[in-house]
Design a protein around this motif. Structure first.
Motif, PDB file in Angstrom:
ATOM      1  N   GLU A 106     -59.695  -4.533  -8.834  1.00  0.00           N
ATOM      2  CA  GLU A 106     -60.076  -4.420  -7.442  1.00  0.00           C
ATOM      3  C   GLU A 106     -59.416  -3.193  -6.813  1.00  0.00           C
ATOM      4  N   GLY A 107     -60.196  -2.453  -6.087  1.00  0.00           N
ATOM      5  CA  GLY A 107     -59.668  -1.250  -5.436  1.00  0.00           C
ATOM      6  C   GLY A 107     -59.080  -1.582  -4.076  1.00  0.00           C
ATOM      7  N   ASP A 108     -58.294  -0.654  -3.556  1.00  0.00           N
ATOM      8  CA  ASP A 108     -57.632  -0.874  -2.276  1.00  0.00           C
ATOM      9  C   ASP A 108     -58.313  -0.027  -1.206  1.00  0.00           C
ATOM     10  N   LEU A 109     -59.156  -0.666  -0.413  1.00  0.00           N
ATOM     11  CA  LEU A 109     -59.895   0.084   0.611  1.00  0.00           C
ATOM     12  C   LEU A 109     -58.987   0.531   1.752  1.00  0.00           C
ATOM     13  N   LYS A 110     -57.741  -0.008   1.783  1.00  0.00           N
ATOM     14  CA  LYS A 110     -56.801   0.398   2.832  1.00  0.00           C
ATOM     15  C   LYS A 110     -55.998   1.620   2.399  1.00  0.00           C
ATOM     16  N   HIS A 111     -56.153   2.015   1.135  1.00  0.00           N
ATOM     17  CA  HIS A 111     -55.431   3.182   0.603  1.00  0.00           C
ATOM     18  C   HIS A 111     -55.798   4.420   1.435  1.00  0.00           C
ATOM     19  N   PRO A 112     -54.815   5.324   1.622  1.00  0.00           N
ATOM     20  CA  PRO A 112     -55.123   6.542   2.396  1.00  0.00           C
ATOM     21  C   PRO A 112     -56.359   7.283   1.902  1.00  0.00           C
ATOM     22  N   PHE A 113     -56.661   7.145   0.603  1.00  0.00           N
ATOM     23  CA  PHE A 113     -57.841   7.828   0.065  1.00  0.00           C
ATOM     24  C   PHE A 113     -59.078   7.448   0.884  1.00  0.00           C
ATOM     25  N   PHE A 114     -59.160   6.186   1.298  1.00  0.00           N
ATOM     26  CA  PHE A 114     -60.281   5.751   2.136  1.00  0.00           C
ATOM     27  C   PHE A 114     -59.904   5.790   3.611  1.00  0.00           C
ATOM     28  N   ALA A 115     -58.688   5.303   3.899  1.00  0.00           N
ATOM     29  CA  ALA A 115     -58.299   5.101   5.297  1.00  0.00           C
ATOM     30  C   ALA A 115     -58.189   6.410   6.076  1.00  0.00           C
ATOM     31  N   ARG A 116     -57.792   7.493   5.412  1.00  0.00           N
ATOM     32  CA  ARG A 116     -57.615   8.749   6.131  1.00  0.00           C
ATOM     33  C   ARG A 116     -58.929   9.509   6.340  1.00  0.00           C
ATOM     34  N   GLN A 117     -59.984   9.033   5.753  1.00  0.00           N
ATOM     35  CA  GLN A 117     -61.251   9.756   5.877  1.00  0.00           C
ATOM     36  C   GLN A 117     -61.896   9.547   7.240  1.00  0.00           C
ATOM     37  N   VAL A 118     -62.580  10.587   7.680  1.00  0.00           N
ATOM     38  CA  VAL A 118     -63.405  10.480   8.886  1.00  0.00           C
ATOM     39  C   VAL A 118     -64.820  10.791   8.436  1.00  0.00           C
ATOM     40  N   ARG A 119     -65.650   9.782   8.460  1.00  0.00           N
ATOM     41  CA  ARG A 119     -66.963   9.973   7.840  1.00  0.00           C
ATOM     42  C   ARG A 119     -68.041  10.247   8.874  1.00  0.00           C
ATOM     43  N   ILE A 120     -68.495  11.501   8.879  1.00  0.00           N
ATOM     44  CA  ILE A 120     -69.613  11.883   9.751  1.00  0.00           C
ATOM     45  C   ILE A 120     -70.818  12.185   8.868  1.00  0.00           C
ATOM     46  N   VAL A 121     -70.628  13.129   7.958  1.00  0.00           N
ATOM     47  CA  VAL A 121     -71.701  13.475   7.030  1.00  0.00           C
ATOM     48  C   VAL A 121     -71.946  12.321   6.062  1.00  0.00           C
ATOM     49  N   ARG A 122     -70.854  11.708   5.651  1.00  0.00           N
ATOM     50  CA  ARG A 122     -70.964  10.636   4.659  1.00  0.00           C
ATOM     51  C   ARG A 122     -70.955   9.249   5.302  1.00  0.00           C
ATOM     52  N   GLU A 123     -71.308   9.244   6.566  1.00  0.00           N
ATOM     53  CA  GLU A 123     -71.349   8.015   7.348  1.00  0.00           C
ATOM     54  C   GLU A 123     -72.039   6.858   6.616  1.00  0.00           C
ATOM     55  N   THR A 124     -73.221   7.128   6.099  1.00  0.00           N
ATOM     56  CA  THR A 124     -73.966   6.060   5.444  1.00  0.00           C
ATOM     57  C   THR A 124     -74.039   6.226   3.925  1.00  0.00           C
ATOM     58  N   SER A 125     -73.329   7.205   3.402  1.00  0.00           N
ATOM     59  CA  SER A 125     -73.288   7.368   1.942  1.00  0.00           C
ATOM     60  C   SER A 125     -72.603   6.154   1.332  1.00  0.00           C
ATOM     61  N   GLY A 126     -73.228   5.587   0.337  1.00  0.00           N
ATOM     62  CA  GLY A 126     -72.611   4.420  -0.296  1.00  0.00           C
ATOM     63  C   GLY A 126     -72.817   3.148   0.495  1.00  0.00           C
ATOM     64  N   LYS A 127     -73.585   3.249   1.575  1.00  0.00           N
ATOM     65  CA  LYS A 127     -73.851   2.044   2.384  1.00  0.00           C
ATOM     66  C   LYS A 127     -75.333   1.698   2.357  1.00  0.00           C
ATOM     67  N   ILE A 128     -76.161   2.725   2.145  1.00  0.00           N
ATOM     68  CA  ILE A 128     -77.602   2.463   2.185  1.00  0.00           C
ATOM     69  C   ILE A 128     -78.265   2.903   0.883  1.00  0.00           C
ATOM     70  N   ASP A 129     -79.451   2.359   0.666  1.00  0.00           N
ATOM     71  CA  ASP A 129     -80.237   2.734  -0.504  1.00  0.00           C
ATOM     72  C   ASP A 129     -80.936   4.061  -0.193  1.00  0.00           C
TER      73      ASP A 129
END
Lengths: 540, 238
Positions: A106-129
């Protein structure tokens, strides 16, 4: 189609979405690690457990943590599973029923790798088909396009983009609003909008990911640009090495056309915009805008001297707006949230976010979208997790046009000016972390070898100069060079930088110059080694 | 048509709008070295020999494709430009196989002239001795790629003046070369009209007229026989 119809699609799509969405990455990185097998087994498991009424397996675009793929995310439960094999699928679905723990880590979604990101371009990347336009619309897609067509004059769109402070994400950082304004001010007539998706820096895959994960976002940005500058036709130039991106773009264009979002009389207005795909034939230099235009026209992808710039004299002599994939992917969000919002992110001169492909010796490899002004140290050490059991020696940004930034300058802010000041550049978004075992002379030779192979051969300094610089670096690495060779190498770097025709040649010496600036002792050590080994005679 | 005034190497020049810096310099009697430029065909700014410094512009611009503008202050022959030009010529010599002594163009070669003009007596860069082909499949002409500097004058003259587009450039980087047809032997290209414009355009001995190269002299002894016996045989043409 009008706005109520658009909202109906969105509402219908949202209503149809099931309680639990299991996102399985179907982008190139995870696909290579058999994510399609994972997806198949996930779907079978849902069926076997009779959970089809509340669980839905969705093939999504890139989630970013590519080094640990294939990735599976349980959206509503905020759980991420890494390195999932088809055999883990059953246990993941079973766990949704409260039956046991999944066998995949299981990955840690609270890790800075995810937590420090600000997603504008990738807002829906990985969320939608990415293969279903309804999902993009349900996520608020194409509303910005509707808004500009009905509420904005072209002039207002240009002003909004100018106010946002967005700068070209291809690497050079030219103000996007200014570029749009130049094309918009050209006399009315045939104009073109071009999306540059010829991403070619070694180790960089930001644009591929955006195109594969969210093709509609790019199309929406292009359509808004076309409206703003008065173009009715556009091209997306994608390299042939990105078959999945091409496939998804084709699907996206077809779907958008069917709904009347692209093509003639968009949203029942008198604005037309037709998009064509052009596939690159493998030349890195075609990422240079004039070479790209030549290639679109069907000619050999050779750059030509500028001026005239494409804004005045582009495809078949018509005014042409060329922006990078990531630049276009920012547009919809800027229109939706407003220029002030966008300008509030980042530094004084570099606004918004930038996507980087974080690779190399760093622990966490993958794509990150970070606000401008973050330091390299935060990216490498916090988000990237540093180098396990090693030390950061240098960070390379900007690919073959950029440079190596030494560990001592890790506190450099990531923005256009600061990176240029330390002898590198923002570039399109490649970021390679190197450890103490990396030879910086080898690194500069690697990039020179790349440029030597990719120069088009039109202008002499770049064609012959890259060959000579490569040879000089090889001589140094083999311990056969003298100090005179080093002087000659530096002369060559200067000459190629100032005399080459296009950006490829002008920036080809950068990796050598930046390593000479910060790691000169490594070059000198190799010269000394040559004397010690008796390969080089000592004079006087 | 309006006139622009500018300064080249301190010399005041007035020239019509739309002219290039190269034309302006030529009119003023100032020599700017060129290689890929040829009067009558499109300029491409590829050889970089004509780069000049313009006050207020932080990069060097090629004189052949830069239009004059009012008040320009141009320097064509600074020590830095001279040094860059010399390096370019040295790199050209190191890049191909240029052996003047056995070349058809010896004494009539722009590359040779440029080397003399730059004061180049050797190349400071290691010679690469590439393996390159010679194509003599055409009836009248031949191309020796060893001597090609890729100025692409042949490509442009064939396309723009003859309208045949026999020549083009193939491949990339160090492997780039001029090709005929679809990279096929010149003699097999139907589009070639054998007009010879490429031969005249070539700055070096790369494209040549057959029969002119070293060791290629072919004696036609039957001609003597014809002259002696023609009247007797009432053979008026050969």
């Amino acid at each position: 189609m009008d706005i109520t119809e658009l909202q109906e699609i969105a509402e219908k799509e949202r209503a149809n979405q099931k309680e639990i969405r299991v996102h399985c990455c179907t982008s190139t990185g995870c696909r290579a690690a058999n994510s399609m097998g994972v997806k198949k087994n996930l779907e079978a498991a849902v069926k076997d457990h009779g959970m089809s009424d509340r669980v839905q397996v969705v093939g999504v675009g890139c989630m970013g943590f590519c080094g640990n793929g294939p990735l599976v995310e349980i959206d509503s439960k905020e759980k991420l599973y890494e390195q999932v094999t088809p055999n883990d699928a059953e246990s993941i679905i079973n766990s949704l029923n409260g039956g046991g723990i999944p066998t995949a880590p299981e990955g840690d979604l609270k890790h800075p790798f995810f937590a420090r990101q600000v997603r504008i371009v990738r807002e829906t990347s990985g969320k939608i088909d990415p293969e279903r336009i309804e999902e993009y619309i349900a996520a608020g897609g194409y509303q910005s396009l509707y808004k500009v067509i009905h509420d904005f004059t072209p002039q207002q769109v240009v002003e909004e983009i100018t106010k946002s402070g967005l700068r070209g994400r291809g690497g050079a950082g030219y103000p996007t609003g200014l570029k749009w304004a130049t094309v918009a001010k050209m006399p009315p007539g045939q104009k073109f909008v071009v999306c540059n998706g010829d991403e070619g820096d070694p180790g960089a895959f930001m644009d591929r990911s955006v195109l594969e994960s969210d093709p509609h976002r790019v199309l929406e940005g292009m359509a808004i640009a076309a409206y703003a500058v008065g173009a009715s036709e556009g091209f997306i130039y994608v390299r042939a090495e990105y078959p999945l991106a091409i496939e998804r773009l084709e699907i996206a264009i077809k779907q958008a056309k069917k709904l009347g979002i692209l093509g003639s009389q968009i949203f029942e207005s008198n604005f037309d915009f037709k998009v064509n795909i052009r596939i690159g034939a493998g030349a890195f230099v075609c990422g240079e805008e004039t070479a790209l235009i030549a290639s679109i026209e069907g000619g050999r992808g050779n750059p030509r001297p500028r001026p005239p710039y494409p804004a005045q004299h582009g495809i078949w002599g018509n005014p042409t707006l060329i922006n990078n994939v990531e630049s276009f992917a920012n547009i919809a969000a800027i229109i939706r949230e407003g220029a002030e919002w966008y300008a509030s992110i980042g530094t004084e001169k570099s606004k918004g976010t930038k996507i980087f492909a974080l690779t190399g010796k760093v622990k966490n490899n993958g794509l990150i979208e970070v606000p401008m002004g973050i330091t390299l140290r935060e990216i490498v050490e916090e988000m990237g997790g540093g180098i396990p059991g090693g030390q950061v020696k240098a960070v390379q940004t900007g690919g073959p046009s950029g440079g190596c930034i030494p560990a001592s300058l890790l506190d450099t802010s990531v923005d256009y000016e600061s990176l240029a000041k330390v002898g590198s550049m923002m570039g399109s978004g490649g970021m390679v972390v190197m450890d103490q075992d990396t030879s910086m002379v080898e690194v500069s030779r690697f990039y020179m070898e790349f440029c030597r192979g990719e120069t088009c051969g039109k202008c002499i300094p770049c064609r012959a100069g890259t060959v000579q610089m490569y040879q000089a670096l090889t001589k140094i690495i083999n311990g056969e060079a003298t100090e005179a060779d080093l002087v000659k190498l530096e002369e060559l770097c200067e000459m190629v930088k100032f005399t080459s025709l296009c950006g490829l040649g002008q920036s080809a010496p950068n990796p050598v110059l930046s390593t000479l600036r910060y790691f000169r002792e490594e070059y000198l050590a190799l010269l000394k080694q040559g004397v010690l080994n008796g390969k080089v005679a000592v004079h006087g | 048509m309006s006139v622009k005034t500018l300064k080249i190497d301190g010399k005041e020049i007035a020239i019509e709008e739309g002219a290039t810096l190269l034309q302006a310099a030529k009119e003023a009697g100032i020599r700017i070295p060129t290689l890929c430029h040829l009067d009558g065909i499109t300029d491409i700014g590829a050889c970089r020999l004509c780069l000049v410094e313009i006050a207020g512009i932080n990069r060097l611009l090629p004189a052949c494709v830069t239009e004059v503008s009012e008040g320009m202050d141009v320097q064509t022959n600074t020590p830095k430009l001279k040094e860059y030009r010399k390096m370019i010529i040295e790199m050209l010599f190191a890049e191909g196989n240029h052996v003047c002594a056995v070349c058809v163009a010896n004494g009539n070669c722009e590359l040779q002239d440029l080397a003399i003009e730059m004061g180049m007596d050797h190349s400071r860069f290691p010679y690469r001795f590439p393996e390159r082909d010679v194509d003599v499949s055409h009836d009248e002409f031949g191309i020796d790629h060893n001597r090609c500097v890729l100025c692409t004058r042949c490509v442009r003259v064939c396309d723009e003046i003859e309208g045949a587009h026999v020549w083009d450039v193939g491949f990339r980087g160090a492997a780039a070369k001029v090709i005929t047809g679809l990279n096929q032997p010149w003699g097999t290209v139907d589009a070639c009209t054998s007009c010879g414009k490429c031969v005249e355009a070539c700055p070096t001995g790369a494209i040549f007229r057959k029969g002119a190269t070293v060791g290629e002299m072919d004696r036609d002894r039957s001609k003597l026989d014809f002259i002696v016996t023609a009247r007797e045989l009432k053979q008026w043409t050969r």
